[in-house]
Structures are given as structure tokens and as C-alpha cells.
Design an enzyme around this catalytic site. Sequence first.
Site, PDB file in Angstrom:
ATOM      1  N   TYR A  23       8.568  -4.695  -2.761  1.00  0.00           N
ATOM      2  CA  TYR A  23       8.070  -3.604  -3.602  1.00  0.00           C
ATOM      3  C   TYR A  23       9.007  -3.220  -4.746  1.00  0.00           C
ATOM      4  CZ  TYR A  23       4.912  -3.213   0.335  1.00  0.00           C
ATOM      5  OH  TYR A  23       3.991  -3.490   1.309  1.00  0.00           O
ATOM      6  N   HIS A 100      -2.354  -2.790  -6.082  1.00  0.00           N
ATOM      7  CA  HIS A 100      -1.312  -3.080  -5.093  1.00  0.00           C
ATOM      8  C   HIS A 100      -0.106  -3.655  -5.815  1.00  0.00           C
ATOM      9  CE1 HIS A 100      -3.828  -2.301  -1.625  1.00  0.00           C
ATOM     10  NE2 HIS A 100      -4.803  -2.875  -2.314  1.00  0.00           N
TER      11      HIS A 100
END
Length: 146
Positions: A23, A100
Site C-alpha cells: 500500500y 483499490h
Amino acid sequence: MKKLLLVNGPNLNRLGVREVNVYGKGTLATLEADMKQEAETMGVELECFQSNHEGAIIDIIHEAEDIYEGIILNPGAFTHYSYAIRDAIASISIPVIEVHISNIHQRESFRHESVTAAVCAGQIVGFGFYGYKLALFALMEKLRGA
């Protein structure tokens, strides 16, 4: 001025410390500030919401229809199994763009399916934080009727 809503789901409050190899090092606060600034340059007001709780996400989606013109949504892990969030999205008339940070289709097999994507106007995956800006651009085009 158009008002849009950015909704981030479970564990996204841990951005910057959780799985930085997936991430990145950016935090939720940084992401939200960058998105608000980008929206402002487009003449749009963006409000941000994050929750680790499915019911809170459902509630904000329901409430959004009367306040906002569209939603950018990262449902987090709820993407893969929350038919309740899917139904909430399907129950409103404003467009929702699913986003996402990682490419969910390249990750563990349980992450490959999105039960929410089919009721969204579109899905953007795998572009890191930039994916949120792409979602904003796409949502603005959708609202223009493109």
C-alpha cells in the site's frame, strides 16, 4: 459547487504502517488532503469518511444520495464479501466508482472477486494513491454525462 464523497473502508486508517510493500508509505491523512486539493482545482468539494465498520459504511452510502452527487469508494476487504454494501450501492441513484490501491486481481485468490464492482459505475485498481485521482476524474466525466 458539486459535492462528492470519498469513503475508505476497513484498515485504510492504517495506511503508511500496514503492508507498506503493498500500500505504500503514504497515510490516510495525506491521501485525503491530496484528494481534497485535487477536487478543489476541479471546482468540487470533497468530503472524506473512513470506517472499519460495515454498518457505518452502509449508513453513509444511504445518506450520500441526498447530499452528494457521487461517491469514490474503497471498500477494503468488504469488497470481496459484503453483499450488504453491494445492496446499499445498488439502492442509490448517484454513481459510485470503486478504487483499490493495489491490483486486487494480482493478489491472493480470495481478493480476485469484487461483489461490489458490478453495481458501481466503474472500478480502478493497482495505481496506488493515483488511482483515487483517476477515480475522481472518471466520476467527474460520469457526472458530465460522458
